[in-house]
Motif scaffolding. Structure first.
Motif, short mmCIF file in Angstrom:
data_model
loop_
_atom_site.label_atom_id
_atom_site.label_comp_id
_atom_site.label_asym_id
_atom_site.label_seq_id
_atom_site.Cartn_x
_atom_site.Cartn_y
_atom_site.Cartn_z
N GLY A 659 0.81 -1.21 0.00
CA GLY A 659 0.00 0.00 0.00
C GLY A 659 0.84 1.26 0.00
N GLY A 660 2.17 1.13 -0.05
CA GLY A 660 3.03 2.30 -0.15
C GLY A 660 3.42 2.93 1.16
N ARG A 661 3.14 2.27 2.32
CA ARG A 661 3.49 2.86 3.61
C ARG A 661 4.92 2.46 3.97
N LYS A 771 7.89 10.77 -6.22
CA LYS A 771 7.34 11.86 -7.03
C LYS A 771 7.06 11.40 -8.46
N VAL A 772 7.95 10.58 -9.00
CA VAL A 772 7.72 10.05 -10.35
C VAL A 772 6.48 9.17 -10.38
N LYS A 773 6.32 8.34 -9.37
CA LYS A 773 5.14 7.47 -9.31
C LYS A 773 3.87 8.29 -9.20
N GLN A 774 3.88 9.34 -8.37
CA GLN A 774 2.70 10.18 -8.22
C GLN A 774 2.38 10.91 -9.52
N ALA A 775 3.41 11.36 -10.20
CA ALA A 775 3.19 12.05 -11.48
C ALA A 775 2.59 11.10 -12.50
N ALA A 780 -2.14 9.14 -15.58
CA ALA A 780 -3.09 8.08 -15.92
C ALA A 780 -4.51 8.45 -15.50
N PHE A 781 -4.62 9.20 -14.37
CA PHE A 781 -5.95 9.59 -13.89
C PHE A 781 -6.58 10.66 -14.78
N ASN A 782 -5.74 11.60 -15.29
CA ASN A 782 -6.26 12.70 -16.11
C ASN A 782 -6.37 12.36 -17.58
N GLU A 789 -7.04 3.18 -21.37
CA GLU A 789 -7.20 1.75 -21.62
C GLU A 789 -6.03 1.20 -22.43
N ARG A 790 -5.45 2.05 -23.34
CA ARG A 790 -4.33 1.58 -24.15
C ARG A 790 -3.00 1.66 -23.41
N THR A 791 -2.99 2.40 -22.28
CA THR A 791 -1.74 2.54 -21.54
C THR A 791 -1.47 1.27 -20.75
N PRO A 792 -0.35 0.59 -20.97
CA PRO A 792 -0.08 -0.65 -20.24
C PRO A 792 0.13 -0.39 -18.76
N ALA A 793 -0.26 -1.36 -17.96
CA ALA A 793 -0.12 -1.23 -16.49
C ALA A 793 1.34 -1.16 -16.13
N GLY A 794 1.66 -0.26 -15.20
CA GLY A 794 3.04 -0.13 -14.72
C GLY A 794 3.92 0.67 -15.64
N ALA A 795 3.37 1.27 -16.72
CA ALA A 795 4.20 2.03 -17.65
C ALA A 795 4.72 3.29 -17.00
#
Length: 795
Positions: A659-661, A771-775, A780-782, A789-795
C-alpha cells in the motif's frame, strides 16, 4: 481542520453516551456504589466469620515433659498461643490421654465426622507408615520402594481428616530431664542428643498449613520456656538465651504507611479503570455506529474524517478520565471510612489517610496521557470491528495485556528506571507508585517525568494517527463481519493469493517467530558440559538450527502458502553494484556508532547490563583454538544474514509496506527485529540497525544489500569481540577498556558523517522515485478513458 466541527461532534457523542443508561451506569454510577457496598459486605463478613476447628492428633502425649506442661485437660495450653484462648479454641487436639482406646471404634460417617477414637487410630496408622518410610529411606538403593511409600503416606494423610500429626518419641521427657540435669554437672558430656519430636503436615492443603502455623507457634513458645528452665537449672544467666539482644524500631509514620498502601492500589486502579472507562464508549462510538446504521449519515456531514475522529476521541477520553477519578476517590474514601470505623481492628494498626495534594496533582497529570493512549487504542480497535460483539473480542486481549503489565508494576522489587520510563503503561504506573510511596525522593523521581510524559504523548499520538488512518479507509468502515470457516479459508488461500503478503500476514509471521524464540529459550539450550571444544560446537549447532527452523522456515513456509511471487515477497532481485557497496559501507561505518551508543546507554543506566557471566562463558568457548574462525563467521554472520533478512526484510517488510506505507513499514519491522533479540542491549542495537537494513532493502528493491550489511556487521562484531582486529590503542582514535577496543570521538564523527551521507542519498532517491510514481498516477488519472485503456499497467 475546523475545531468548531470537532466541538459539534464531541457534544453530539457526549449527549449520546449520557442517554445510554447502560454505559452511564457502568462508568459513572457503578463506581460510586461499588466500593461502599464492597466495604459494607467485607465488614459484615468479618463480623460474622467463624473459623472451623482444625484437627491435631498427638501420639504419646504422656511422654511430654510436665514442666513446663505443653498440654492440659482440654488440649494444648492456651498460654502457648499468641492469641491465647481464641487461638486454642480453633484447634481440636486429640491425644491418647483424652481418648479411651479400650472402647471399640465406631464406623466412620461422612467426611469430616470421624470420632476422636477414629482420628487417633488414623494418626497411629500414619505414624506406622512414616516409620516404614524412614526405614526405607535409610536403605540405599530402595528408591522405588521409597516413592511408593511416599505416595501411600500422602494419600493416607489426605483421607485421615487430620491436618497436623504430632509424634512424641518414646522417652522424650526422660531424655530432656537427663539433659537438664547434666547441664550443671562438671563432667565430660557425650554428644548424644534427645530424640526429635516429629510434626507432620501437608503443605498442599490450606487447612493443614493454617493448623501447622498455630501448632508451630505454640511449640516455639513452649521451647523458649523449656530453654529458660534449662538455663535456670544450669545456673546460667538468662541473658545468654538471646545474646544478640535484637530490638526492632518502627519509624514509619501513619501517613507513610497509608502512602505505602495507596502506592500499591492507586497505580493499578488508575490503569485498569482508565482502560475500562475507554472500553465501552469506544465500542459504542466505533462498532456501535456501524450496527445502528448511523455511520453513513455521520460520514456525509460537512465534518472531515479527522474531525470526526478527534470528536469521538475527546468523548472517550473524557469518560476514561472521569471513570478513573471516580473509582479512585470512591475507593479512597471507602477505605478511609472503613479504617476509622473498625475499632480495635484495622483502624488501630494502619492509617489510610488519602495522599496529599502534591501526589493527587501528579495522579491527575499522569492520568491524562494514559487515558489518551487507551482512548486512541480502543477507538482504533473498535473502528476496525464490524459489531459490538466483535469489538469486545478485539479489546479483551488488550485488557489482558494491560493487566499483565499492571501486575508487573505492583512488585516491590520493580522501580522506575530509564528503560522503564519509555515503556508504555509501565512508565506511568511506576512513576506514580514512586511519587505516592516517597516524598523525600520526589525530586529524583521527577527527573523521569519528562521522558514518561513525552513517550506517553508520543504513543498516544501514534494510536490516534492509527485511528484517523482507519477512518480514511472505506474498506475498514464498511467491511462485512467475518465468519470464519476452515474449508472456505483453505480454498481462499489458493484462490485469493497475491504477489506479496498482507500486513496481518506479516504481523502473524512475526508473532510466530517470537513464539518459537520463546520456546527455544527452554528447549534449545546448548549443553555446555564436556570439554570446551565440544561445548563450543554445540553452541554453533544450536545457533544454526534455531536460525533455520525458527526464523527462516516460518517466513518461507508462509511465502509459499500465501503468495504467488516469491521474487516480489522476498525481494529476490539482482541489486546494482552501487547498492551492494552502500550496504557494505554502512556496515563498516555503523559498527563503531552502535558499539559506543549501546555502551553509553548501559553505563548511563538507560539499558540494563547484559548477563556478563553467560556471555563471557560463551565467548571463551568460541575462542577455543580448535574452532575455525571461518566456521564461527559462517554461524554468527552468514547464517543470520540469510535467515533473518529473509524473514524481516523479506516477508515481514513486504507485507507491512503493501500500500506504499514505506516509512511505517521500515520503522515497525525494525522494532520487530529488535524485539526478537530478547537481551535489551542487543535489542536496542538490532532496532537501530534494522532502520538502516529496511532503508537499504526499500531503496535497492533487493534483499541482497541488506544481507551484505548484516553479514559484514556480524563479522566485524565477531572479530571485534575476539581479537579487536589487532588494533593498538593510540588514545586519539582508539582506546581499550577491559581488553575491548573502544572508538574515540574522531572516529565516531567520521563514521556519523559517512552514515548520514549514505542515508541522505537513499532518502533523496526514494523521494524522487515517489514523485515520479505520483506524477505517472496523475497522468493516468487525467488521461482520456480510451488512452488510459491503451496505456499498459506499470508504464
Amino acid at each position: 481542520m475546523s475545531w468548531k466541527n470537532v466541538k459539534l461532534i464531541f457534544l453530539r457523542e457526549v449527549r449520546d453516551q449520557l442517554r445510554d443508561r447502560r454505559t452511564l451506569f457502568m462508568i459513572t454510577i457503578l463506581p460510586i456504589l461499588l466500593y461502599p457496598m464492597l466495604g459494607l459486605g467485607m465488614v459484615e463478613m468479618m463480623l460474622t466469620f467463624s473459623e472451623q476447628r482444625r484437627v491435631v492428633v498427638v501420639l504419646n502425649a504422656d511422654e511430654m515433659p510436665t514442666t513446663p506442661a505443653f498440654f492440659n485437660e482440654t488440649g494444648i495450653d492456651e498460654q502457648w498461643f499468641s492469641g491465647g484462648k481464641d487461638d486454642a479454641s480453633r484447634l481440636q487436639v486429640v491425644t491418647d490421654l483424652s481418648v479411651d482406646t479400650s472402647e471399640s471404634i465406631p464406623a466412620s460417617g461422612r467426611r469430616g465426622e470421624h470420632s476422636p477414637a477414629q482420628l487417633l487410630q488414623n494418626g497411629k496408622t500414619l505414624a506406622a507408615k512414616l516409620a516404614e518410610l524412614k526405614k526405607a529411606s535409610d536403605e540405599r538403593g530402595a528408591n522405588d520402594n521409597l516413592s511408593e511409600i511416599q505416595d501411600r503416606l500422602s494419600n493416607a494423610f489426605a483421607d485421615s481428616e487430620l491436618q497436623v500429626l504430632v509424634i512424641v518419641p518414646e522417652g522424650y521427657a526422660a531424655s530432656i530431664a537427663a539433659l537438664q540435669n547434666a547441664a550443671n554437672v562438671d563432667v565430660d558430656h557425650t554428644d548424644e542428643q534427645p530424640p526429635s519430636l516429629l510434626v507432620v503436615r501437608n503443605s498442599a492443603d490450606d487447612k493443614s498449613v493454617v493448623a501447622f502455623s498455630r501448632v508451630q507457634g505454640a511449640l516455639n513458645r513452649w521451647e523458649d520456656a523449656l530453654r529458660a528452665q534449662t538455663f535456670e537449672k544450669a545456673s546460667l544467666r538468662a541473658a545468654l538465651q538471646n545474646p544478640a539482644r535484637l530490638q526492632w524500631v518502627e519509624v514509619a509514620r501513619g501517613e507513610e504507611v497509608a502512602a505505602n498502601v495507596w502506592s500499591k492500589m492507586f497505580p493499578a486502579m488508575i490503569v485498569i479503570m482508565a482502560l475500562t472507562g475507554a472500553f465501552y464508549p469506544a465500542i459504542d462510538l466505533g462498532a456501535g455506529e456501524k450496527e445502528r446504521g448511523t455511520m453513513e449519515t455521520l460520514l456525509i456531514s460537512p465534518a472531515r474524517r479527522v474531525e470526526l475522529v478527534l470528536g469521538k476521541f475527546g468523548t472517550i477520553l473524557m469518560f476514561s478520565i472521569g471513570t478513573a477519578l471516580m473509582n479512585l476517590f470512591s475507593m479512597g474514601l471507602t477505605g478511609k471510612h472503613m479504617a476509622s470505623t473498625m475499632a480495635g481492628g484495622m483502624g488501630d494498626t494502619i492509617s489510610l489517610e488519602l495522599p496529599g495534594f502534591y501526589s493527587l496533582m501528579w495522579l491527575v497529570i499522569l492520568l491524562v496521557p494514559l487515558s489518551a493512549l487507551f482512548s486512541a487504542l480502543c477507538l482504533a480497535l473498535a473502528t476496525f470491528a464490524k459489531s459490538t460483539k466483535e469489538g469486545q473480542y478485539y479489546l479483551t486481549p488488550l485488557l489482558m495485556v494491560i493487566m499483565g503489565l499492571t501486575m508487573f508494576c505492583l512488585s516491590p522489587a520493580v522501580e522506575i528506571t530509564p528503560l522503564y520510563s519509555v515503556i508504555p503503561v509501565v512508565n506511568i504506573a511506576l512513576l506514580l507508585k514512586g511519587l505516592l510511596l516517597s516524598t523525600s525522593q520526589s525530586s529524583e523521581l521527577l527527573t523521569y517525568a519528562i521522558p514518561v510524559m513525552l513517550s506517553s504523548i508520543g504513543y498516544s499520538a501514534l494510536a490516534l494517527w492509527w485511528s484517523i488512518d482507519l477512518y480514511n479507509s472505506e474498506n475498514v468502515l464498511f467491511r462485512e463481519a467475518e465468519k470464519f470457516d476452515v474449508r472456505s479459508w483453505m480454498r481462499s488461500l489458493n484462490r485469493d493469493k497475491e504477489p506479496v503478503p498482507a500486513a496481518p500476514e506479516a504481523i502473524f509471521c512475526f508473532i510466530l517467530i517470537l513464539f518459537l524464540q520463546f520456546v527455544a529459550m527452554n528447549y534449545m539450550r546448548p549443553d555446555l558440559s564436556g570439554s570446551d571444544v565440544e561445548a563450543g560446537r554445540k553452541i554453533l549447532q544450536t545457533t544454526v538450527i534455531q536460525q533455520l527452523t525458527m526464523i527462516a522456515c516460518p517466513a518461507i513456509f508462509m511465502g509459499l502458502l500465501l503468495t504467488t511471487s516469491l521474487r516480489a515477497t522476498f525481494r529476490l532481485r539482482m541489486p546494482s553494484l552501487n547498492s551492494m557497496l552502500m550496504g557494505v559501507g554502512l556496515a563498516v561505518l555503523a559498527h563503531p556508532l552502535s558499539i559506543e551508543l549501546s555502551t553509553f546507554m548501559v553505563q548511563s543506566g538507560i539499558l540494563p547490563p547484559p548477563p556478563m557471566e553467560g556471555l563471557k562463558r560463551i565467548n571463551d568457548l568460541l575462542q577455543s583454538s580448535d574452532l575455525s574462525p571461518w566456521l564461527i563467521i559462517t554461524v554468527f554472520a552468514v547464517t543470520p544474514a540469510i535467515c533473518e533478512e529473509i524473514a524481516f526484510r523479506g516477508f515481514i517488510l513486504s507485507g507491512l509496506a503493501r500500500g506504499g506505507r514505506l516509512k511505517i513499514a521500515v520503522i515497525v519491522s525494525s522494532l520487530m527485529f529488535g524485539i526478537i533479540h530478547m537481551i535489551p542491549q542487543q535489542a536496542f542495537n538490532a532496532a537501530l540497525l534494522g532502520l538502516l537494513l529496511g532503508l537499504l532493502a526499500v531503496h535497492s528493491r533487493s534483499l541482497f544489500p541488506a544481507m551484505a550489511f548484516h553479514l559484514c556487521n556480524n563479522a566485524i562484531a565477531t572479530f571485534h569481540a575476539k581479537n579487536s582486529f589487532g588494533i593498538e590503542a593510540d588514545g586519539v582514535f582508539f582506546s581499550k577498556e577491559d581488553g575491548m577496543l573502544r572508538y574515540e570521538m574522531p572516529v565516531l564523527i567520521l563514521c556519523s558523517l559517512g552514515v548520514a551521507a549514505i542515508v541522505y542519498r537513499m532518502v533523496i532517491d526514494l523521494r524522487k522515485e515517489q514523485k515520479v510514481k505520483q506524477a505517472n498516477a496523475m497522468k493516468a488519472f487525467n488521461a482520456p478513458p480510451e488512452l488510459a485503456e491503451r496505456t499498459p499497467a506499470g508504464a
